[in-house]
Write an enzyme that holds these catalytic residues in place. Structure first.
Site, PDB file in Angstrom:
ATOM      1  N   SER A 102      33.695  41.929  45.764  1.00 34.77           N
ATOM      2  CA  SER A 102      34.193  42.958  44.973  1.00 34.77           C
ATOM      3  C   SER A 102      33.354  44.302  45.349  1.00 34.77           C
ATOM      4  CB  SER A 102      34.102  42.878  43.435  1.00 34.77           C
ATOM      5  OG  SER A 102      34.741  41.803  43.147  1.00 34.77           O
TER       6      SER A 102
HETATM    7  C1  LIG Z   1      37.932  39.530  43.582  1.00 35.29           C
HETATM    8  S1  LIG Z   1      37.322  37.980  43.949  1.00 35.29           S
HETATM    9  C2  LIG Z   1      36.169  37.567  42.794  1.00 35.29           C
HETATM   10  C3  LIG Z   1      34.985  38.057  43.379  1.00 35.29           C
HETATM   11  C4  LIG Z   1      33.675  37.100  43.058  1.00 35.29           C
HETATM   12  N1  LIG Z   1      33.617  37.183  41.795  1.00 35.29           N
HETATM   13  C5  LIG Z   1      32.291  37.495  43.865  1.00 35.29           C
HETATM   14  O1  LIG Z   1      31.494  37.791  43.314  1.00 35.29           O
HETATM   15  O2  LIG Z   1      32.663  37.321  45.043  1.00 35.29           O
HETATM   16  C6  LIG Z   1      38.693  37.065  42.656  1.00 35.29           C
HETATM   17  C7  LIG Z   1      38.900  35.567  42.811  1.00 35.29           C
HETATM   18  O3  LIG Z   1      39.645  34.974  41.602  1.00 35.29           O
HETATM   19  C8  LIG Z   1      40.258  33.985  42.044  1.00 35.29           C
HETATM   20  N2  LIG Z   1      41.260  33.584  40.821  1.00 35.29           N
HETATM   21  C9  LIG Z   1      42.327  34.111  40.907  1.00 35.29           C
HETATM   22  N3  LIG Z   1      43.215  33.590  39.861  1.00 35.29           N
HETATM   23  C10 LIG Z   1      42.285  32.494  39.533  1.00 35.29           C
HETATM   24  C11 LIG Z   1      42.372  31.617  38.295  1.00 35.29           C
HETATM   25  N4  LIG Z   1      43.465  31.602  37.443  1.00 35.29           N
HETATM   26  N5  LIG Z   1      41.172  31.056  38.066  1.00 35.29           N
HETATM   27  C12 LIG Z   1      40.015  31.224  38.465  1.00 35.29           C
HETATM   28  N6  LIG Z   1      40.168  32.109  39.773  1.00 35.29           N
HETATM   29  C13 LIG Z   1      41.117  32.774  40.063  1.00 35.29           C
HETATM   30  C14 LIG Z   1      40.669  34.176  43.506  1.00 35.29           C
HETATM   31  O4  LIG Z   1      41.124  32.929  44.151  1.00 35.29           O
HETATM   32  C15 LIG Z   1      39.566  34.950  44.092  1.00 35.29           C
HETATM   33  O5  LIG Z   1      38.660  34.155  44.666  1.00 35.29           O
END
Ligand SMILES: C[S@@+](CC[C@H](N)C(=O)[O-])C[C@H]1O[C@@H](n2cnc3c(N)ncnc32)[C@H](O)[C@@H]1O
Length: 385
Positions: free
Chosen positions: A97
């Site tokens: 992000s």
């Molecule tokens: C914007 S990224 C998060 C960035 C992360 N916190 C970092 O520091 O790099 C969003 C993540 O949420 C995950 N995601 C999507 N749906 C999800 C779910 N239902 N449960 C857990 N993770 C999920 C995606 O696979 C993705 O890797």
């Protein structure tokens, strides 16, 4: 943990401060201590002008420069299997992000020594590393739905020296084993806040999550969990994030969802249709976007200088409506198709907003209960949608 260099963590903090932003000193120390580049995969993805995403490798100078710039970096496309025959990707499905957003959300979380935090969406692990640096990894649990990403995130965290609890699974169910948490931080956007997040946070605890829908846009929601098992709070700013995997939006364009040859039911309306495309952060948009499920809206203005325009509404599930605005008219032609009369639903929500005295968006709050999300005006007892 790392030596700050010109294009390193300290420089990134300098960039964040450049606009006069005052940063919580403890988060500043965490940002300086955790090297963002150590959390990026060898290949990241750049947005092309045609909507596709192209790979950019570690050997490309932009890879390192992006790591210490205030930009989000796409780290996975199409759930790990790029759709393009040329190796390009269609949809960004994971990212590191934007640092300013990461900082904003961490500050909104109001952590304190000993606070136990659940993060939804581990991805690269960078955020979990910042939380671990500040709170101690034993206080941090993070969950990622994509097994390959979860493994990468875990490996990144370990390599840099952090061992929070990393879980592979669907974060909409939370992580019951570690509950109750003092804080839940979602780094992925929800159209509906999963009740598990409320259930697994102690009374008085906080949930910070990007939230919204395709019509409303993305907002940052900060909820306080009450003793009655609900969570209430306010939108505290914008927050563009990818949606939870099972709450993703449809793919394609509006043309895929409107059949211009289909029969339409004709009617008229006295409500100015342009209200359906009011500014994204306006009160009316908030109420309409909340009350009318799965809404998409757009407006086309005539190029002949007449000031006429047509507002199109659709739900990507077989219903659409069109309303023609003509300057000076008292009634506007409206037509709709499909099981829902989307214009009637919008008009009804506009009526509720007008009856409430046309309040600005800032006066609305959100409550999550075991069964629904409610929007209220000024105080949680005054539910309007
Ligand atoms: C914007 S990224 C998060 C960035 C992360 N916190 C970092 O520091 O790099 C969003 C993540 O949420 C995950 N995601 C999507 N749906 C999800 C779910 N239902 N449960 C857990 N993770 C999920 C995606 O696979 C993705 O890797």
């Amino acid at each position: 943990m790392t030596t700050p260099t010109e294009s390193g963590p300290a420089a990134l903090v300098g960039l964040l401060r450049a606009d006069g932003l005052s940063i919580d000193p403890q988060w500043e120390a965490a940002f300086v201590a955790v090297p963002r580049h150590a959390f990026l995969p060898d290949v990241v993805w750049e947005n092309d002008a045609d909507g596709w995403l192209s790979p950019v490798g570690r050997e490309d100078s932009r890879w390192r420069s992006w790591a210490y710039s205030d930009v989000p970096i796409v780290t996975q496309v199409d759930d790990g299997e790029p759709e393009g025959a040329d190796g390009r990707g269609r949809l960004a499905t994971s990212s590191a992000s934007q640092p300013l957003m990461v900082l904003t959300m961490l500050e909104a979380l109001e952590v304190y020594g000993g606070a136990r935090v659940l993060e939804i969406g581990t991805a690269t692990g960078f955020n979990a590393a910042l939380l671990s640096e500040r709170l101690g990894a034993e206080h941090v649990t993070t969950i990622e739905i994509d097994a390959a990403l979860a493994e990468q995130g875990r490996a990144n965290l370990h390599r840099v020296g952090f061992s929070p609890s990393t879980v592979v699974g669907d974060g909409t169910k939370g992580v019951a084993a570690g509950a109750p948490y003092d804080r839940v931080l979602a780094t992925v956007a929800a159209k509906t806040v999963p009740y598990a997040w409320v259930e697994q946070t102690r009374p008085g605890g906080l949930i910070v999550a990007p939230w919204g829908n395709d019509y409303l846009g993305h907002r940052l929601l900060r909820l306080v969990v009450g003793a009655d098992g609900t969570a209430s709070g306010w939108v505290i700013g914008p927050a563009a994030f990818m949606w939870l995997r099972d709450q993703r939006s449809y793919r394609g364009t509006w043309r895929d969802h409107i059949d211009f040859d289909a029969p339409m039911t004709e009617a008229t309306t006295t409500t100015d249709p342009r209200i359906a495309v009011a500014a994204e952060d306006s009160g009316v948009r908030f109420v309409v976007g909340f009350a009318v499920a799965d809404l998409y809206a757009m407006s086309f203005t005539a190029k002949d200088g007449s000031g006429e325009s047509t507002v199109w509404l659709y739900d990507a599930r077989g219903s659409w409506a069109a309303v023609d605005f003509v300057p000076g008219a008292r009634e506007y032609a409206m037509s709709h198709h499909g099981p829902r009369n989307l214009w009637a639903e919008v008009e009804h929500a506009v009526g509720a907003w007008e009856a409430a005295g046309r309040p600005d968006r800032e006066r609305f709050g959100v409550t999550v209960t075991p069964t629904e999300q409610q929007v209220w005006l000024d105080e949680p007892d005054n539910v309007v949608a």
